[in-house]
Write a protein that holds these residues in place. Structure first.
Motif, short mmCIF file in Angstrom:
data_model
loop_
_atom_site.label_atom_id
_atom_site.label_comp_id
_atom_site.label_asym_id
_atom_site.label_seq_id
_atom_site.Cartn_x
_atom_site.Cartn_y
_atom_site.Cartn_z
N HIS B 278 35.36 44.28 66.29
CA HIS B 278 35.78 44.30 67.74
C HIS B 278 34.67 42.61 68.00
CE1 HIS B 278 35.43 43.62 72.28
NE2 HIS B 278 34.43 43.45 72.24
N ALA B 279 33.62 42.89 67.48
CA ALA B 279 32.04 41.67 67.36
C ALA B 279 32.38 40.81 66.43
CB ALA B 279 30.94 42.42 66.77
N VAL B 282 35.35 38.63 68.38
CA VAL B 282 34.87 38.52 70.06
C VAL B 282 34.11 37.18 69.00
CG1 VAL B 282 32.64 38.60 71.80
CG2 VAL B 282 34.48 39.77 71.32
N ARG B 331 30.21 32.20 77.11
CA ARG B 331 30.05 33.89 77.55
C ARG B 331 30.33 34.45 76.72
NH1 ARG B 331 33.77 35.94 78.81
NH2 ARG B 331 35.57 34.43 79.14
N LEU B 332 31.58 34.28 75.60
CA LEU B 332 31.94 35.71 74.24
C LEU B 332 30.91 35.41 73.55
CD1 LEU B 332 35.43 34.31 73.68
CD2 LEU B 332 34.33 35.77 74.41
N GLY B 334 27.44 34.92 74.35
CA GLY B 334 26.28 35.35 74.99
C GLY B 334 26.74 37.34 75.20
N GLU B 335 28.19 37.84 75.48
CA GLU B 335 27.98 39.25 75.17
C GLU B 335 27.21 39.74 73.85
OE1 GLU B 335 32.74 39.75 75.55
OE2 GLU B 335 32.57 38.87 77.38
N LEU B 336 27.50 39.30 72.83
CA LEU B 336 27.47 39.34 71.47
C LEU B 336 26.48 39.79 71.13
CD1 LEU B 336 29.60 36.98 68.71
CD2 LEU B 336 29.84 39.63 69.11
N GLY B 338 24.12 40.32 73.81
CA GLY B 338 23.88 41.52 74.12
C GLY B 338 22.25 41.75 75.12
N SER B 341 21.14 37.85 75.14
CA SER B 341 20.90 36.41 75.95
C SER B 341 20.74 36.09 76.87
CB SER B 341 22.83 36.59 76.48
OG SER B 341 22.89 37.75 77.05
N GLU B 356 23.67 27.64 77.64
CA GLU B 356 24.58 28.67 79.19
C GLU B 356 23.96 27.77 80.42
OE1 GLU B 356 24.64 32.75 79.59
OE2 GLU B 356 27.17 32.60 79.62
#
Ligand SMILES: Cc1cc2nc3c(=O)[nH]c(=O)nc-3n(C[C@H](O)[C@H](O)[C@H](O)COP(=O)(O)OP(=O)(O)OC[C@H]3O[C@@H](n4cnc5c(N)ncnc54)[C@H](O)[C@@H]3O)c2cc1C
Lengths: 94, 561
Positions: B278-279, B282, B331-332, B334-336, B338, B341, B356
């Motif tokens: 999944h990572a 992304v 944003r992606l 940033g999700e990675l 966690g 970010s 960002e």
């Protein structure tokens, strides 16, 4: 609406066509478009003018810059300008 | 040459104690103080030369080069790029107005490192240029200016401010003119600075304003013609909007670098984060967004030279889409990241939050995403299929997008306000057909779907009812679909134009192209089944040795010999 203006287009016909076209852009108008009224007052200002100029180009078969509407901001003035412009552009390509 | 030279310099300057030391720039950000050391380094290096056309003694020849330069700066610090690059925006109207004594004089000042601000916005007037209330009235041979421009980048630091002012009390599209104000040459007390505005991002930039109180300026302050201001600004914005997106590309580079390090370093449940499918997907999606953004930006930069008549739409599409693509990319990442970010003090990762924050402004200034989309929307009828096609005069797009193509000289007199053709999207049919003849890794299937979507878009554009005023929501949606179709076509054109690159890592098997097309199709509301696999592959690319610099032609884009 005819696809292209006739070769013998008169100033009157051109004005009438413009009045109809402007009317299309402002469907909720309660009186016919006044050829002496500034087009900006019908909302045909900097924004809508591109589409309008494209319509005029297609119908007259000549190149028309949207800024022509800024420089000749009433139907009457625009018609006079366009007729002259059409003759000139046609003479140039003839 | 200059792009890679500057990138190398900025890397050196980023070491501890240097003018781009992240700790120094973070401290400026925190204290909201101007990053003067970094800007001085750029001045010394000669970056301002690249804001001035060659005719006036500068080195501005190619927009793809300007992109490379601003991107290299933005990839280290976006605030600095915004603060320094603003001069390019501030001067654009003067160059676009043609040669004049004012242009020659401004060129000398810019070459000497004077910042130039661009004042369009006024308090409470926002994006509506026709509502501007700063006025200029004739005063002898000169003019007197009154009113406020705010918020304006470099309004206080810039000795020069290029402003749009009302010269006809009645306003209207011929009621405005452009003035280049030399603040040092105005009578004492007639120009007042408005205080710096605290901002969410680019905190250390000089975001302030300027107030004119009957400020007298000489006749030569008028740029272009009386009443020609709106037209001039609309044309200049086409250039600056294309240039601006380099800021997004740089921010995207920076974020991917941080994301890549994290994926490789972070261990979870006994394995690398990078090994989590999944990572990876992304990360791959983030890479695809960056590369599509680059393809669109590159196309736009070249279009400015080759088809300036089409730049009104190309620039609107680019300014609407590229910052949006990159904001999504951030944003992606940033999700990675966690928690990292969000935590600003973590070594190596703390910088992400700043990127960002800083980047948000790119989609706001110089015409927001919506303003640009709305400009495109109002132009759509001029691009409807079946309009008497204008014969293309120039070279085909697949020629001028070749990396080593020498673009035609910039000719700003060819800029217009109405598009009559779209050379990029107009080539879609041909580009798709060419791809089918030699399909790279299944990209042809994606391209065929894009062609269908484009056909459908044409039908909808043809059915648009003309209307005065701002575009309807449905028309804005069409404009957005147009942007995605254009982006897909740009990607296909960049692919077709560069066979010499087809065996590079990101290009093999049409990898980046498939990612770009998958994104465009998603934007158009379809979910191509192969998307996840493509993004996984792009994620692997990011993590491989070839992922250190994610870019179509290698970062920095090498343009000038
Ligand atoms: C950090 C920073 C630096 C800036 N620097 C400068 C500068 O150097 N020079 C300068 O002149 N200005 C500058 N600006 C101003 C910036 O360009 C304005 O924010 C912009 O013009 C929009 O104005 P507004 O924010 O008041 O939004 P408004 O125009 O009031 O817009 C509100 C909302 O409506 C949308 N909208 C507006 N018009 C349309 C439309 N036609 N169609 C569809 N949607 C629309 C907008 O996207 C926004 O979402 C800066 C702003 C910031 C934040």
């Amino acid at each position: 609406m005819e696809n292209t203006a006739s070769d013998t287009l008169t100033l009157d016909e051109l004005e009438r066509w413009l009045v109809d076209r402007v009317g299309e852009y402002v469907p909720d108008l309660d009186a016919p478009v006044d050829p002496q009224q500034e087009l900006g007052e019908y909302g045909l200002d900097s924004v809508a003018v591109v589409a309008f100029a494209a319509d005029v180009e297609d119908w007259l078969g000549i190149q028309v810059e949207p800024t022509a509407v800024w420089d000749h901001p009433t139907v009457a003035r625009l018609a006079a300008y366009l007729l002259a412009e059409r003759e000139q552009q046609r003479a140039a390509t003839a | 040459m200059s792009t890679s030279e500057l990138a190398a310099e900025v890397d050196l300057w980023s070491r501890p104690g240097g003018p781009f030391d992240p700790a120094l720039l973070a401290a400026h950000d925190e204290a909201e103080t101007f990053p003067a050391q970094a800007c001085a380094a750029l001045d010394q290096w000669g970056l301002p030369d690249h804001y001035v056309p060659g005719r006036h003694g500068g080195r501005l020849e190619r927009l793809d080069e300007v992109h490379g330069l601003l991107r290299a700066v933005a990839a280290r610090d976006l605030t600095v790029a915004v603060a320094h690059g603003k001069t390019f925006l501030g001067t654009a109207s003067v160059w676009a107005a043609g040669d004049s004594a004012a242009a020659a004089s401004l060129a000398r000042h810019v070459l000497a490192g004077e910042p130039v601000a661009w004042g369009l916005t006024e308090p409470d007037r926002g994006s509506d240029l026709l509502s501007g209330e700063v006025t200029a009235v004739r005063d002898g041979s000169g003019w007197r200016l009154s009113g406020r421009k705010w918020p304006v980048n470099n309004a206080t630091r810039g000795r020069f401010v290029c402003v749009l002012a009302r010269t006809d009390p009645g306003g209207g599209p011929r009621g405005f003119s452009v003035f280049l104000v030399d603040k040092d040459a105005t009578p004492r007390g007639t120009v007042r600075h408005l205080p710096k505005v605290p901002t969410h991002g680019i905190r250390s930039a000089d975001i302030s304003g300027v107030e004119f109180r009957d400020a007298r300026v000489p006749a030569h302050a008028l740029i272009g013609t009386v009443g020609g201001g709106l037209e001039l600004v609309l044309k200049s914005l086409q250039l600056t909007r294309v240039a601006c997106v380099a800021l997004s590309l740089g921010a995207g580079d920076h974020a991917l670098e941080i994301g890549r390090d994290f994926l490789a370093e972070r261990r979870l449940h006994g394995r690398r984060l990078a090994d989590l499918p999944h990572a990876r997907a992304v990360a791959g999606r983030a890479v695809a967004r960056q590369l599509l953004a680059e393809a669109v930006s590159f196309t736009a930069a070249r279009a400015a030279h080759e088809v300036p008549e089409e730049l009104s739409t190309v620039s609107a599409i680019t300014k609407a889409l590229v910052p949006t693509l990159v904001q999504g990319q951030l944003r992606l990442v940033g999700e990675l990241l966690g928690a990292r970010s969000f935590l600003t003090g973590v070594d190596g990762y703390g910088g992400f939050a700043k990127i960002e924050r800083d980047h948000q402004v790119v989609g706001i200034f110089d015409g927001s995403t919506w303003v640009n989309r709305s400009a495109l929307a109002t132009s759509l009828p001029a691009l409807r299929p079946g309009r008497r096609p204008r014969p293309g005069t120039g070279r085909p797009v697949r020629e001028w997008l070749r990396a080593d193509h020498e673009p035609a000289a910039l000719d700003l007199s060819r800029l217009g306000v109405m598009p009559r053709r779209d050379s990029v999207l107009g080539a879609l049919g041909e580009l798709v057909a060419a791809l089918t003849a030699e399909p790279p890794g299944g990209a042809d299937r994606l391209a065929a779907r894009l062609l269908d979507a484009h056909g459908d878009l044409g039908t909808r554009i043809a059915a648009l009812r003309p209307a005065a005023g701002l575009p309807a929501t449905a028309t804005m949606r069409l404009a957005e679909r147009y942007e995605w179709c254009f982006a897909g076509a740009a990607a296909l054109a960049v692919w077709a134009a560069n066979p010499q690159a087809h065996d590079r890592p990101a290009w093999r098997e049409g990898l980046w192209l498939r990612g770009a097309l998958a994104l465009a199709l998603e934007g158009l509301g379809t979910r191509p089944p192969e998307a996840n696999a493509v993004f996984d592959e792009l994620g692997r690319l990011l993590l491989s040795d070839d992922g250190a610099r994610v870019s179509l032609f290698g970062t920095p884009v090498e343009v000038s010999a």
